[in-house]
Design an enzyme around this catalytic site. Sequence first.
Site, mmCIF file in Angstrom:
data_model
loop_
_atom_site.group_PDB
_atom_site.id
_atom_site.type_symbol
_atom_site.label_atom_id
_atom_site.label_comp_id
_atom_site.label_asym_id
_atom_site.label_seq_id
_atom_site.Cartn_x
_atom_site.Cartn_y
_atom_site.Cartn_z
ATOM 1 N N ILE A 130 -16.210 3.651 35.233
ATOM 2 C CA ILE A 130 -14.871 4.228 35.469
ATOM 3 C C ILE A 130 -13.877 3.781 34.396
ATOM 4 O O ILE A 130 -12.819 4.363 34.261
ATOM 5 C CB ILE A 130 -14.314 3.843 36.864
ATOM 6 C CG1 ILE A 130 -14.138 2.326 37.014
ATOM 7 C CG2 ILE A 130 -15.162 4.427 37.973
ATOM 8 C CD1 ILE A 130 -13.271 1.925 38.212
ATOM 9 N N ASP A 131 -14.231 2.740 33.614
ATOM 10 C CA ASP A 131 -13.250 2.122 32.713
ATOM 11 C C ASP A 131 -12.942 2.944 31.454
ATOM 12 O O ASP A 131 -11.911 2.713 30.807
ATOM 13 C CB ASP A 131 -13.732 0.722 32.287
ATOM 14 C CG ASP A 131 -13.980 -0.186 33.472
ATOM 15 O OD1 ASP A 131 -13.322 0.006 34.511
ATOM 16 O OD2 ASP A 131 -14.839 -1.085 33.360
ATOM 17 N N MET A 173 -8.040 -0.873 38.256
ATOM 18 C CA MET A 173 -9.196 -1.424 37.525
ATOM 19 C C MET A 173 -9.177 -0.971 36.066
ATOM 20 O O MET A 173 -8.261 -0.284 35.613
ATOM 21 C CB MET A 173 -10.492 -0.997 38.206
ATOM 22 C CG MET A 173 -10.829 -1.813 39.433
ATOM 23 S SD MET A 173 -12.462 -1.364 40.047
ATOM 24 C CE MET A 173 -12.725 -2.668 41.239
ATOM 25 N N GLU A 191 7.290 4.152 36.393
ATOM 26 C CA GLU A 191 8.459 3.678 35.634
ATOM 27 C C GLU A 191 8.030 2.757 34.491
ATOM 28 O O GLU A 191 8.718 2.643 33.480
ATOM 29 C CB GLU A 191 9.444 2.945 36.553
ATOM 30 C CG GLU A 191 10.405 3.858 37.290
ATOM 31 C CD GLU A 191 9.723 4.830 38.248
ATOM 32 O OE1 GLU A 191 8.714 4.456 38.866
ATOM 33 O OE2 GLU A 191 10.200 5.974 38.373
HETATM 34 O O1 F6P Z 1 -16.612 -1.885 35.105
HETATM 35 C C1 F6P Z 1 -16.275 -1.281 36.308
HETATM 36 C C2 F6P Z 1 -15.430 -2.203 37.157
HETATM 37 O O2 F6P Z 1 -15.079 -1.505 38.339
HETATM 38 C C3 F6P Z 1 -14.189 -2.766 36.480
HETATM 39 O O3 F6P Z 1 -13.126 -1.843 36.437
HETATM 40 C C4 F6P Z 1 -13.927 -3.975 37.322
HETATM 41 O O4 F6P Z 1 -13.249 -4.963 36.581
HETATM 42 C C5 F6P Z 1 -15.308 -4.454 37.682
HETATM 43 O O5 F6P Z 1 -16.166 -3.338 37.531
HETATM 44 C C6 F6P Z 1 -15.418 -4.973 39.081
HETATM 45 O O6 F6P Z 1 -16.705 -5.447 39.252
HETATM 46 P P1 F6P Z 1 -17.321 -5.891 40.655
HETATM 47 O O7 F6P Z 1 -17.658 -4.643 41.407
HETATM 48 O O8 F6P Z 1 -18.509 -6.683 40.283
HETATM 49 O O9 F6P Z 1 -16.252 -6.665 41.366
#
Ligand code: F6P
Length: 324
Positions: A130-131, A173, A191
């Site tokens: 998703i990043d 995230m 904002e």
């Molecule tokens: O890389 C995808 C992601 O959802 C990031 O946005 C987030 O920092 C991380 O994974 C969270 O990982 P976990 O599901 O291991 O907490």
Amino acid sequence: MGKIKKIGVLTSGGDSPGMNAAIRAVVRTAVYEGLEVMGIMCGYQGMINADFKPLQAHSVSDIIQRGGTILKTARCEEFRTPEGRAKAYVNLKEAGIDGVVVIGGDGSFTGARLFNEEYDIPFVGIPGTIDNDIFGTDYTIGYDTALNTVVEAVDKIRDTASAHNRMFFVEVMGAEAGFIALYSGIASGAEAIVIPEIKDDARNLKAMFDGGRKKSSAIIIVAEGDEGGGAFAIAESVKEDFKGYDIRVSVLGHLQRGGSPSAIDRVNASRLGHAAVEALIDAQKSVMVGLANGEITLVPFRKAVKLHKDVNHSLVALAKILSV
Ligand code: F6P
């Protein structure tokens, strides 16, 4: 290297909506091309444990619309070690798998790159996170859905922020990148937007608000990877600057990773899944298939994992102008 006859497919790292659509495209393309397909369960762990299951065209029916991943996913520490990769190689060989499609993010591609430096079974990657933080592709599977999920949530927070004249810090995230924050911030009319790509933006928040009390309510989107800390830390550090506001914090968390994939994610996942299998047939290895300006591209894992993908800074400027 002979002609590919049997491929494996796995999902690795954090799941993302659209991974199932990519699995479906990999399996159906392989079947169309006369290849056998094995699903590798739980990411690289399934390679190490020989947890494989044969997939046919019907095995991927009714999944294009589902979030998560039918193959399960994991972040596998053992595959980071030479011993772990050696076990994986033996198991792939025994199963007759002569090419692998890895759907995941940069951590998954780092493992794939190492494996392809050591062993002769080609790996091809599909960017699934998703990043949206992978160099060489404009787009990663799941990003569009996550963005829409965030915007829907922020619209709701906006209602209550406005009703109470409150300031909300909303943490989204994105790992070390600010794509979700920047795009959702623009789309929700935030904002202010705080992202890791812009240094000191959290400390400069007051300046954005013209002395601290300009609008009756406000939404500040905070990328989780910002150097100022998460939304709670940033809200705490700037509260003296915003004495006029009743401040609240909302961390959206893992709801951003779930849900039915958007049409864009389904179409792009279908294109990338097809392209990955064609790349294996074309004897490619150690590459990721990506989308650049709407066209399929091949990017070496080496570049995809090492080079930094920056946000579009004209969008940062746009967000500031539009929140005047
Ligand atoms: O890389 C995808 C992601 O959802 C990031 O946005 C987030 O920092 C991380 O994974 C969270 O990982 P976990 O599901 O291991 O907490």
